[in-house]
Scaffold this active site. Structure first.
Site, PDB file in Angstrom:
ATOM      1  CG  ASN A 208      -1.993  -0.738   1.304  1.00  0.00           C
ATOM      2  OD1 ASN A 208      -2.021  -1.883   0.453  1.00  0.00           O
ATOM      3  ND2 ASN A 208      -2.592  -0.754   2.247  1.00  0.00           N
ATOM      4  CG  ASP A 276      -6.712  -4.852   3.085  1.00  0.00           C
ATOM      5  OD1 ASP A 276      -6.435  -4.852   4.298  1.00  0.00           O
ATOM      6  OD2 ASP A 276      -7.156  -3.931   2.365  1.00  0.00           O
ATOM      7  CG  ASP A 305      -7.866  -6.803  10.427  1.00  0.00           C
ATOM      8  OD1 ASP A 305      -7.249  -6.319  11.125  1.00  0.00           O
ATOM      9  OD2 ASP A 305      -8.839  -6.384   9.510  1.00  0.00           O
TER      10      ASP A 305
HETATM   11  O1  C5P Z   1      -9.511  -3.072   6.771  1.00  0.00           O
HETATM   12  P1  C5P Z   1      -8.498  -1.610   6.653  1.00  0.00           P
HETATM   13  O2  C5P Z   1      -7.225  -1.875   5.997  1.00  0.00           O
HETATM   14  O3  C5P Z   1      -9.092  -0.519   5.937  1.00  0.00           O
HETATM   15  O4  C5P Z   1      -8.473  -1.117   8.110  1.00  0.00           O
HETATM   16  C1  C5P Z   1      -7.646  -0.105   8.524  1.00  0.00           C
HETATM   17  C2  C5P Z   1      -7.063  -0.199   9.773  1.00  0.00           C
HETATM   18  O5  C5P Z   1      -6.770  -1.635  10.433  1.00  0.00           O
HETATM   19  C3  C5P Z   1      -5.773   0.357  10.247  1.00  0.00           C
HETATM   20  O6  C5P Z   1      -5.661   0.776  11.452  1.00  0.00           O
HETATM   21  C4  C5P Z   1      -4.761  -0.497   9.976  1.00  0.00           C
HETATM   22  O7  C5P Z   1      -3.651  -0.480  10.565  1.00  0.00           O
HETATM   23  C5  C5P Z   1      -5.543  -1.871  10.568  1.00  0.00           C
HETATM   24  N1  C5P Z   1      -5.205  -3.059   9.711  1.00  0.00           N
HETATM   25  C6  C5P Z   1      -4.459  -3.930  10.315  1.00  0.00           C
HETATM   26  N2  C5P Z   1      -4.200  -5.212   9.503  1.00  0.00           N
HETATM   27  C7  C5P Z   1      -4.595  -5.445   8.514  1.00  0.00           C
HETATM   28  C8  C5P Z   1      -5.488  -4.565   7.795  1.00  0.00           C
HETATM   29  C9  C5P Z   1      -5.517  -3.355   8.526  1.00  0.00           C
HETATM   30  O8  C5P Z   1      -4.170  -3.883  11.408  1.00  0.00           O
HETATM   31  N3  C5P Z   1      -4.254  -6.689   7.858  1.00  0.00           N
END
Ligand code: C5P
Length: 398
Positions: A208, A276, A305
């Site tokens: 990202n 992701d 996650d």
């Molecule tokens: O699902 P998304 O990526 O939009 O979520 C963002 C939040 O989740 C952020 O705080 C990011 O650091 C955390 N995150 C995480 N592990 C992932 C995806 C996101 O800790 N695999």
């Protein structure tokens, strides 16, 4: 933070003792005064002369130096410091500390001191993992001794694993946190930051966009309020802040492992832009370009996650878990839903559409969403968002 602070540095007899020379320099650069004490074994690894030259003070080595006893008894020496630091803390020194032995100057000072003690263990991986050392670690933790490290890595003995002494700057950060005053003194806060790199083959990866600026600013702001910060970062552009323990990772899986290993924490702030997905069929050697129009097929699988995993912990969950939601559409609705879905306490929502200039820029415009409602903050510098958030975290953990 370290200016004019007095540190009694006890150097144990291990190969990592050489790192103490750099540690003394780093502490001196920050205005701390270091009184060095070497165990007899330590003098086999570094000379009292180099130690004392760098510290600008006498290096103490012998319990029965009658001149020292007349001028400054060992009890007094143990009380003059603000903090006692043991580096490297060898298995032998830890065993002596755990059982309250006092058969040389170093161990006598450790038994006689009324000051907090921070130790940086360093030993062979088998010695670190031995049940006897584990018992000593528990005993020392119960006695209120703080640990920095050991780290995992290649060891001087040729083996690999936990047992490497923390790097001088990590020890400086731990000393800073131990001596810090401020509303977050004594609190451990974990911050993830930067992107993750998920390999496709040995030379390619998916990632990202993330400069790591906001996460770095948050870690620095928390440390400035006295928190003991563990900063777990993917490969970011921003340099890690000083005064925090830095753990560098590449992938989401490594970030999750590092996060779990760093727990327990009072608060955990997840600013990392974790990929992701990761490629499940990572190629062992570089995928060839092939004919035009002939693209490699990549199979994707979900990354762990990290935010969700920590938020949903049933035991040992940090008191406060904060996530970030970088969105381009329906920012607040998406962020609110994300807070509930992931189970975190707060979510910091921001609009990262290219026209905002937020991604990679030095400013941010955020809305803080909690169960209690939403607070929209004016657009401000990322360092100011960090300060405001750190102050709110301090208020909540108080
Ligand atoms: O699902 P998304 O990526 O939009 O979520 C963002 C939040 O989740 C952020 O705080 C990011 O650091 C955390 N995150 C995480 N592990 C992932 C995806 C996101 O800790 N695999």
């Amino acid at each position: 933070m370290l200016h004019s602070r007095k540190i009694l540095l006890i150097i144990g007899g291990g190969i990592a003792a050489y790192k103490c020379l750099d540690l003394i320099r780093r502490l001196a650069e920050r205005g701390a005064s270091v009184t060095p004490v070497l165990t007899r074994a330590a003098t086999e690894f570094v000379t009292p002369l180099s130690v004392s030259a760098l510290a600008g003070q006498k290096a103490f080595t012998d319990l029965f130096d009658l001149t020292d006893e007349a001028e400054m008894g060992h009890i007094q020496l143990s009380r003059l410091a603000d903090l006692v630091v043991v580096a490297p803390a060898t298995a032998d020194l830890m065993a002596k500390m755990a059982t309250g032995q006092a058969n040389d100057l170093a161990t006598t000072l450790l038994l006689a001191t009324d000051k907090p003690v921070l130790i940086a263990p360093a030993m062979n991986v088998r010695m670190w993992e031995h049940p006897a050392t584990k018992r000593n670690v528990t005993a020392l933790q119960n006695d209120g001794v703080t640990f920095v490290g050991p780290n995992e890595g290649d060891m001087a003995c040729g083996e690999f694993g936990p047992g490497r002494m923390s790097e001088p700057l990590e020890i400086v950060a731990a000393i800073g946190a131990k001596l810090a005053d401020g509303p977050l003194a004594g609190k451990h806060v974990l911050v993830t930051s930067g992107p993750t790199h998920e390999p496709i083959d040995p030379v390619r990866y998916i990632a990202n966009r993330s400069s790591g600026k906001q996460g770095t600013a948050i870690a620095a702001a928390l440390a400035a309020l006295g928190a003991n910060v563990t900063f777990i970062s993917g490969p970011a552009d921003a340099d890690p802040p000083s005064g925090v323990k830095v753990i560098e990772v590449q992938t989401a899986k490594q970030m999750l492992d590092a996060t779990q290993a760093a727990l327990p924490a009072d608060a955990a702030i997840f600013t990392a832009a974790v990929s992701d997905w990761r490629v499940s069929n990572v190629a062992g050697s570089k995928i060839k370009k092939g004919e035009s129009g002939n693209f490699p097929a990549l199979d994707f699988t979900e990354s762990p996650d990290i935010l969700r995993t920590v938020s949903k912990m049933t035991e040992g969950r940090p008191q406060l878990v904060v996530g970030f939601a970088a969105e381009t559409d329906d920012v607040l609705a998406n962020a609110s839903a994300k807070r509930v879905r992931k189970g975190c306490d707060w979510i910091v929502a921001n609009d990262v559409s290219p026209e905002t200039g937020i991604m990679g820029g030095s400013e941010n415009a955020v809305t803080l969403i909690s169960e209690a409602g939403q607070e929209t903050w004016a657009r401000m510098k990322k360092v100011d968002v960090a300060r405001k958030l750190a102050a709110k975290i301090a208020e909540t953990l108080a």
